[in-house]
Motif scaffolding. Structure first.
Motif, PDB file in Angstrom:
ATOM      1  N   VAL A  84      19.507 -58.314  39.240  1.00  0.00           N
ATOM      2  CA  VAL A  84      20.725 -58.279  38.420  1.00  0.00           C
ATOM      3  C   VAL A  84      21.527 -57.014  38.721  1.00  0.00           C
ATOM      4  CG1 VAL A  84      21.626 -58.180  36.059  1.00  0.00           C
ATOM      5  CG2 VAL A  84      19.724 -59.717  36.613  1.00  0.00           C
ATOM      6  N   THR A  85      20.837 -55.882  38.845  1.00  0.00           N
ATOM      7  CA  THR A  85      21.518 -54.610  39.102  1.00  0.00           C
ATOM      8  C   THR A  85      21.453 -54.187  40.560  1.00  0.00           C
ATOM      9  OG1 THR A  85      19.515 -53.355  38.574  1.00  0.00           O
ATOM     10  CG2 THR A  85      21.055 -53.796  36.753  1.00  0.00           C
ATOM     11  N   ASP A  86      20.694 -54.953  41.398  1.00  0.00           N
ATOM     12  CA  ASP A  86      20.497 -54.624  42.811  1.00  0.00           C
ATOM     13  C   ASP A  86      19.970 -53.198  42.974  1.00  0.00           C
ATOM     14  OD1 ASP A  86      22.540 -54.249  45.806  1.00  0.00           O
ATOM     15  OD2 ASP A  86      20.482 -54.993  45.612  1.00  0.00           O
ATOM     16  N   THR A  87      18.932 -52.869  42.176  1.00  0.00           N
ATOM     17  CA  THR A  87      18.357 -51.532  42.232  1.00  0.00           C
ATOM     18  C   THR A  87      16.833 -51.593  42.322  1.00  0.00           C
ATOM     19  OG1 THR A  87      18.303 -51.414  39.814  1.00  0.00           O
ATOM     20  CG2 THR A  87      20.222 -50.442  40.913  1.00  0.00           C
ATOM     21  N   TRP A  88      16.276 -50.563  42.911  1.00  0.00           N
ATOM     22  CA  TRP A  88      14.829 -50.375  43.027  1.00  0.00           C
ATOM     23  C   TRP A  88      14.427 -49.182  42.183  1.00  0.00           C
ATOM     24  CZ3 TRP A  88      11.546 -53.468  45.737  1.00  0.00           C
ATOM     25  CH2 TRP A  88      12.115 -54.332  46.682  1.00  0.00           C
ATOM     26  N   ARG A  89      13.185 -49.215  41.689  1.00  0.00           N
ATOM     27  CA  ARG A  89      12.623 -48.020  41.056  1.00  0.00           C
ATOM     28  C   ARG A  89      11.121 -48.013  41.301  1.00  0.00           C
ATOM     29  NH1 ARG A  89      12.330 -48.631  34.510  1.00  0.00           N
ATOM     30  NH2 ARG A  89      11.544 -50.767  34.446  1.00  0.00           N
ATOM     31  N   GLU A  90      10.598 -46.797  41.383  1.00  0.00           N
ATOM     32  CA  GLU A  90       9.157 -46.652  41.548  1.00  0.00           C
ATOM     33  C   GLU A  90       8.490 -46.864  40.200  1.00  0.00           C
ATOM     34  OE1 GLU A  90       9.379 -42.841  44.037  1.00  0.00           O
ATOM     35  OE2 GLU A  90       7.760 -44.022  44.962  1.00  0.00           O
ATOM     36  N   ARG A  91       7.357 -47.538  40.230  1.00  0.00           N
ATOM     37  CA  ARG A  91       6.582 -47.804  39.032  1.00  0.00           C
ATOM     38  C   ARG A  91       5.191 -47.221  39.230  1.00  0.00           C
ATOM     39  NH1 ARG A  91       9.112 -48.375  34.975  1.00  0.00           N
ATOM     40  NH2 ARG A  91       7.945 -50.034  34.041  1.00  0.00           N
ATOM     41  N   ALA A  92       4.314 -47.364  38.249  1.00  0.00           N
ATOM     42  CA  ALA A  92       2.963 -46.798  38.324  1.00  0.00           C
ATOM     43  C   ALA A  92       2.291 -47.249  39.618  1.00  0.00           C
ATOM     44  CB  ALA A  92       2.140 -47.247  37.124  1.00  0.00           C
ATOM     45  N   PRO A  93       1.711 -46.308  40.375  1.00  0.00           N
ATOM     46  CA  PRO A  93       1.071 -46.677  41.636  1.00  0.00           C
ATOM     47  C   PRO A  93      -0.178 -47.533  41.413  1.00  0.00           C
ATOM     48  CG  PRO A  93       0.680 -44.369  41.138  1.00  0.00           C
ATOM     49  CD  PRO A  93       1.620 -44.884  40.092  1.00  0.00           C
ATOM     50  N   LEU A  94      -0.491 -48.309  42.437  1.00  0.00           N
ATOM     51  CA  LEU A  94      -1.733 -49.092  42.414  1.00  0.00           C
ATOM     52  C   LEU A  94      -2.923 -48.171  42.166  1.00  0.00           C
ATOM     53  CD1 LEU A  94      -1.004 -51.164  45.615  1.00  0.00           C
ATOM     54  CD2 LEU A  94      -1.545 -52.185  43.402  1.00  0.00           C
ATOM     55  N   PRO A  95      -3.971 -48.651  41.500  1.00  0.00           N
ATOM     56  CA  PRO A  95      -5.171 -47.838  41.305  1.00  0.00           C
ATOM     57  C   PRO A  95      -5.823 -47.435  42.629  1.00  0.00           C
ATOM     58  CG  PRO A  95      -5.221 -49.738  39.854  1.00  0.00           C
ATOM     59  CD  PRO A  95      -4.058 -49.928  40.781  1.00  0.00           C
ATOM     60  N   ARG A  96      -5.681 -48.285  43.652  1.00  0.00           N
ATOM     61  CA  ARG A  96      -6.215 -47.982  44.990  1.00  0.00           C
ATOM     62  C   ARG A  96      -5.161 -48.388  46.005  1.00  0.00           C
ATOM     63  NH1 ARG A  96     -11.564 -49.944  48.206  1.00  0.00           N
ATOM     64  NH2 ARG A  96     -12.562 -49.426  46.258  1.00  0.00           N
ATOM     65  N   GLY A  97      -4.850 -47.479  46.919  1.00  0.00           N
ATOM     66  CA  GLY A  97      -3.911 -47.820  47.979  1.00  0.00           C
ATOM     67  C   GLY A  97      -4.513 -48.868  48.898  1.00  0.00           C
ATOM     68  N   GLY A  98      -3.663 -49.690  49.458  1.00  0.00           N
ATOM     69  CA  GLY A  98      -4.157 -50.718  50.365  1.00  0.00           C
ATOM     70  C   GLY A  98      -3.037 -51.429  51.085  1.00  0.00           C
ATOM     71  N   ASN A  99      -3.454 -52.283  52.000  1.00  0.00           N
ATOM     72  CA  ASN A  99      -2.537 -53.150  52.720  1.00  0.00           C
ATOM     73  C   ASN A  99      -3.129 -54.554  52.697  1.00  0.00           C
ATOM     74  OD1 ASN A  99      -4.097 -53.607  55.414  1.00  0.00           O
ATOM     75  ND2 ASN A  99      -4.117 -51.382  55.175  1.00  0.00           N
ATOM     76  N   HIS A 100      -2.338 -55.538  53.024  1.00  0.00           N
ATOM     77  CA  HIS A 100      -2.785 -56.933  53.031  1.00  0.00           C
ATOM     78  C   HIS A 100      -3.370 -57.364  51.679  1.00  0.00           C
ATOM     79  CE1 HIS A 100      -2.517 -56.049  57.348  1.00  0.00           C
ATOM     80  NE2 HIS A 100      -2.162 -57.320  57.447  1.00  0.00           N
ATOM     81  N   ILE A 101      -2.761 -56.883  50.606  1.00  0.00           N
ATOM     82  CA  ILE A 101      -3.133 -57.241  49.236  1.00  0.00           C
ATOM     83  C   ILE A 101      -2.438 -58.569  48.905  1.00  0.00           C
ATOM     84  CG2 ILE A 101      -2.852 -56.530  46.819  1.00  0.00           C
ATOM     85  CD1 ILE A 101      -2.683 -53.600  47.940  1.00  0.00           C
ATOM     86  N   ALA A 102      -3.024 -59.366  48.037  1.00  0.00           N
ATOM     87  CA  ALA A 102      -2.330 -60.542  47.503  1.00  0.00           C
ATOM     88  C   ALA A 102      -1.748 -60.144  46.148  1.00  0.00           C
ATOM     89  CB  ALA A 102      -3.288 -61.720  47.352  1.00  0.00           C
ATOM     90  N   ALA A 103      -0.550 -60.632  45.840  1.00  0.00           N
ATOM     91  CA  ALA A 103       0.088 -60.338  44.555  1.00  0.00           C
ATOM     92  C   ALA A 103       0.519 -61.644  43.906  1.00  0.00           C
ATOM     93  CB  ALA A 103       1.289 -59.422  44.750  1.00  0.00           C
ATOM     94  N   VAL A 104       0.212 -61.778  42.615  1.00  0.00           N
ATOM     95  CA  VAL A 104       0.559 -62.986  41.872  1.00  0.00           C
ATOM     96  C   VAL A 104       1.055 -62.587  40.487  1.00  0.00           C
ATOM     97  CG1 VAL A 104      -0.317 -65.150  40.887  1.00  0.00           C
ATOM     98  CG2 VAL A 104      -1.224 -64.325  43.074  1.00  0.00           C
ATOM     99  N   GLY A 105       2.206 -63.129  40.103  1.00  0.00           N
ATOM    100  CA  GLY A 105       2.714 -62.932  38.754  1.00  0.00           C
ATOM    101  C   GLY A 105       2.256 -64.073  37.860  1.00  0.00           C
ATOM    102  N   LEU A 106       1.735 -63.739  36.682  1.00  0.00           N
ATOM    103  CA  LEU A 106       1.289 -64.760  35.730  1.00  0.00           C
ATOM    104  C   LEU A 106       1.288 -64.168  34.327  1.00  0.00           C
ATOM    105  CD1 LEU A 106       0.052 -67.609  35.223  1.00  0.00           C
ATOM    106  CD2 LEU A 106      -2.185 -66.529  35.507  1.00  0.00           C
ATOM    107  N   GLY A 107       1.867 -64.873  33.378  1.00  0.00           N
ATOM    108  CA  GLY A 107       1.826 -64.460  31.976  1.00  0.00           C
ATOM    109  C   GLY A 107       2.424 -63.094  31.707  1.00  0.00           C
ATOM    110  N   GLY A 108       3.492 -62.731  32.434  1.00  0.00           N
ATOM    111  CA  GLY A 108       4.139 -61.439  32.208  1.00  0.00           C
ATOM    112  C   GLY A 108       3.444 -60.264  32.862  1.00  0.00           C
TER     113      GLY A 108
END
Length: 184
Positions: A104-128
């Motif tokens: 909506v605002t075409d903006t990015w912001r940093e949020r709380a970092p992952l508990p463990r850094g990584g690559n090739h992670i799967a991400a799924v949104g569910l229930g908020g």
């Protein structure tokens, strides 16, 4: 039946990038074709959206870029916002980065970092919430079984039950209230 779709885009036929703006022409399917998207569009097809090729035609447009350029990331959506997690960036193949994009605002912001850094992670949104599933700490190696849930309302991560075995490079999806991690 679960079909994982990472991204879908309808792309207008574009003239090749030559460094010179090209005039609009007609594509083989009789749709108007805009000029070079790198140097500028010619032949605007909508008075309100200069990047539009017309209703239902679609076109690639440039939006705000990531805060940290990177690859091998996970992407998930929660409440209309896109989250880009982890990946290779700044000389590190196991970043804990969590960046939120608001279309909506075409903006990015940093949020709380992952508990463990990584690559090739799967991400799924569910229930908020956004779930980060598995991943790797080395370049395409050293998989882990961690599963974490991110709550955008509190900007906090919680540990969840781990995967039965360490996995990275998976696809993930939500079906009927459950999360499915496939491959790896």
């Amino acid at each position: 039946l679960l079909i994982a779709i990472v991204a879908t885009a309808v792309v207008a036929n574009l003239a090749p990038a030559t460094g010179v703006a090209q005039s609009a022409s007609i594509a083989s399917d009789n749709r108007p074709r805009p000029g070079n998207p790198v140097t500028g569009w010619s032949g605007n097809f909508s008075s309100t959206d200069p990047y539009s090729a017309g209703p239902g035609k679609g076109a690639w447009i440039t939006k705000a870029g990531l805060i940290h350029s990177r690859s091998e990331v996970a992407v998930g959506e929660v409440n209309g916002k896109m989250y880009v997690l982890g990946g290779y960036a700044d000389g590190n193949v196991a970043q804990p980065l969590n960046e939120e994009y608001d279309p909506v605002t075409d903006t990015w912001r940093e949020r709380a970092p992952l508990p463990r850094g990584g690559n090739h992670i799967a991400a799924v949104g569910l229930g908020g919430k956004l779930y980060a599933i598995g991943g790797m700490t080395l370049q395409n190696a050293d998989a882990f079984a961690d599963v974490s849930a991110y709550d955008p309302a509190t900007d906090k991560w919680s540990s969840m039950a781990p995967l039965p075995q360490p996995l990275g490079s998976m696809a993930g999806g939500a079906v009927e209230g459950g999360i499915h991690a496939m491959g790896g």
